[in-house]
Write a protein that holds these residues in place. Structure first.
Motif, PDB file in Angstrom:
ATOM      1  N   SER A 164       0.651  -1.089  -0.050  1.00  0.00           N
ATOM      2  CA  SER A 164      -0.035  -0.263  -0.005  1.00  0.00           C
ATOM      3  C   SER A 164       0.985   1.347  -0.141  1.00  0.00           C
ATOM      4  O   SER A 164       1.959   1.196   0.295  1.00  0.00           O
ATOM      5  N   CYS A 165       0.080   2.362  -0.340  1.00  0.00           N
ATOM      6  CA  CYS A 165       0.969   3.737  -0.533  1.00  0.00           C
ATOM      7  C   CYS A 165       0.921   4.118   1.041  1.00  0.00           C
ATOM      8  O   CYS A 165       0.132   4.184   1.895  1.00  0.00           O
ATOM      9  N   VAL A 166       1.980   4.922   1.128  1.00  0.00           N
ATOM     10  CA  VAL A 166       2.044   5.524   2.638  1.00  0.00           C
ATOM     11  C   VAL A 166       1.186   6.959   2.668  1.00  0.00           C
ATOM     12  O   VAL A 166       0.819   7.417   1.739  1.00  0.00           O
ATOM     13  N   SER A 167       0.937   7.520   4.007  1.00  0.00           N
ATOM     14  CA  SER A 167       0.019   8.588   4.320  1.00  0.00           C
ATOM     15  C   SER A 167       0.902   9.867   3.249  1.00  0.00           C
ATOM     16  O   SER A 167       2.025   9.986   3.229  1.00  0.00           O
ATOM     17  N   GLY A 168      -0.096  10.445   2.652  1.00  0.00           N
ATOM     18  CA  GLY A 168       0.377  11.394   1.750  1.00  0.00           C
ATOM     19  C   GLY A 168       0.683  11.155   0.219  1.00  0.00           C
ATOM     20  O   GLY A 168       0.994  11.957  -0.502  1.00  0.00           O
ATOM     21  N   GLU A 169       0.261   9.956   0.074  1.00  0.00           N
ATOM     22  CA  GLU A 169       0.600   9.392  -1.455  1.00  0.00           C
ATOM     23  C   GLU A 169      -0.716   8.562  -1.987  1.00  0.00           C
ATOM     24  O   GLU A 169      -1.548   8.522  -1.125  1.00  0.00           O
ATOM     25  N   TYR A 170      -0.929   8.705  -3.261  1.00  0.00           N
ATOM     26  CA  TYR A 170      -1.862   8.066  -3.754  1.00  0.00           C
ATOM     27  C   TYR A 170      -1.472   6.884  -4.758  1.00  0.00           C
ATOM     28  O   TYR A 170      -0.485   7.111  -5.368  1.00  0.00           O
ATOM     29  N   LEU A 171      -2.467   6.006  -5.099  1.00  0.00           N
ATOM     30  CA  LEU A 171      -2.080   5.043  -6.232  1.00  0.00           C
ATOM     31  C   LEU A 171      -2.095   5.556  -7.583  1.00  0.00           C
ATOM     32  O   LEU A 171      -3.242   6.073  -7.995  1.00  0.00           O
ATOM     33  N   ALA A 172      -1.127   5.611  -8.194  1.00  0.00           N
ATOM     34  CA  ALA A 172      -1.039   6.343  -9.598  1.00  0.00           C
ATOM     35  C   ALA A 172      -1.269   5.304 -10.895  1.00  0.00           C
ATOM     36  O   ALA A 172      -1.929   5.313 -11.871  1.00  0.00           O
ATOM     37  N   GLN A 173      -0.367   4.006 -10.600  1.00  0.00           N
ATOM     38  CA  GLN A 173      -0.630   2.921 -11.441  1.00  0.00           C
ATOM     39  C   GLN A 173       0.021   1.779 -10.749  1.00  0.00           C
ATOM     40  O   GLN A 173       0.307   1.952  -9.497  1.00  0.00           O
ATOM     41  N   PHE A 174       0.438   0.743 -11.535  1.00  0.00           N
ATOM     42  CA  PHE A 174       0.860  -0.562 -10.867  1.00  0.00           C
ATOM     43  C   PHE A 174       2.365  -0.686 -11.561  1.00  0.00           C
ATOM     44  O   PHE A 174       2.462  -0.551 -12.582  1.00  0.00           O
ATOM     45  N   CYS A 175       3.220  -1.059 -10.676  1.00  0.00           N
ATOM     46  CA  CYS A 175       4.571  -1.403 -11.009  1.00  0.00           C
ATOM     47  C   CYS A 175       4.607  -3.013 -11.685  1.00  0.00           C
ATOM     48  O   CYS A 175       4.915  -2.890 -12.877  1.00  0.00           O
ATOM     49  N   PHE A 176       3.987  -3.831 -10.800  1.00  0.00           N
ATOM     50  CA  PHE A 176       3.674  -5.129 -11.146  1.00  0.00           C
ATOM     51  C   PHE A 176       2.360  -5.258 -10.330  1.00  0.00           C
ATOM     52  O   PHE A 176       2.328  -5.591  -9.103  1.00  0.00           O
ATOM     53  N   GLU A 177       1.178  -5.290 -11.127  1.00  0.00           N
ATOM     54  CA  GLU A 177      -0.074  -5.651 -10.676  1.00  0.00           C
ATOM     55  C   GLU A 177      -0.191  -7.069  -9.985  1.00  0.00           C
ATOM     56  O   GLU A 177       0.234  -7.870 -10.780  1.00  0.00           O
ATOM     57  N   PRO A 178      -0.986  -7.078  -8.996  1.00  0.00           N
ATOM     58  CA  PRO A 178      -1.663  -6.301  -8.247  1.00  0.00           C
ATOM     59  C   PRO A 178      -0.582  -6.044  -6.822  1.00  0.00           C
ATOM     60  O   PRO A 178      -1.228  -5.445  -5.988  1.00  0.00           O
ATOM     61  N   ILE A 179       0.534  -6.493  -6.655  1.00  0.00           N
ATOM     62  CA  ILE A 179       1.259  -6.621  -5.669  1.00  0.00           C
ATOM     63  C   ILE A 179       2.025  -5.155  -5.473  1.00  0.00           C
ATOM     64  O   ILE A 179       2.168  -4.544  -4.241  1.00  0.00           O
ATOM     65  N   ILE A 180       2.910  -5.103  -6.343  1.00  0.00           N
ATOM     66  CA  ILE A 180       3.724  -3.757  -6.261  1.00  0.00           C
ATOM     67  C   ILE A 180       3.099  -2.399  -6.785  1.00  0.00           C
ATOM     68  O   ILE A 180       2.747  -2.473  -8.109  1.00  0.00           O
ATOM     69  N   LEU A 181       2.984  -1.320  -6.224  1.00  0.00           N
ATOM     70  CA  LEU A 181       1.911  -0.522  -6.787  1.00  0.00           C
ATOM     71  C   LEU A 181       3.219   0.897  -6.981  1.00  0.00           C
ATOM     72  O   LEU A 181       4.160   0.853  -6.366  1.00  0.00           O
ATOM     73  N   CYS A 182       2.516   1.847  -7.626  1.00  0.00           N
ATOM     74  CA  CYS A 182       3.196   3.081  -8.210  1.00  0.00           C
ATOM     75  C   CYS A 182       2.679   4.059  -7.235  1.00  0.00           C
ATOM     76  O   CYS A 182       1.462   4.553  -7.675  1.00  0.00           O
TER      77      CYS A 182
END
Length: 65
Positions: A36-54
């Motif tokens: 998951s993204c940390v506080s102050g960040e949002y999910l923009a896309q996936f680096c490797f879906e569905p585990i690694i988020l951008c």
């Protein structure tokens, strides 16, 4: 058996159509994160879906001169 599971996971991650990869994420100003993204960040896309988020910052980075 464990090796087969790891191979399957690797193939699944590399073959997914919605994954953009870490280069695309980094060039867009994001960071690849696991889970998951940390506080102050949002999910923009996936680096490797569905585990690694951008994840990208909610507010643009400011630089002091």
């Amino acid at each position: 058996m464990g090796i087969l599971v790891l191979v399957f996971i690797f193939i699944s991650l590399t073959q997914h159509g919605d994954a953009h990869g870490p280069d695309s994420c980094n060039q867009g100003g994001g960071l690849c994160r696991v889970g998951s993204c940390v506080s102050g960040e949002y999910l923009a896309q996936f680096c490797f879906e569905p585990i690694i988020l951008c994840c990208k910052n909610l507010s643009p980075a400011t630089t002091e001169s």
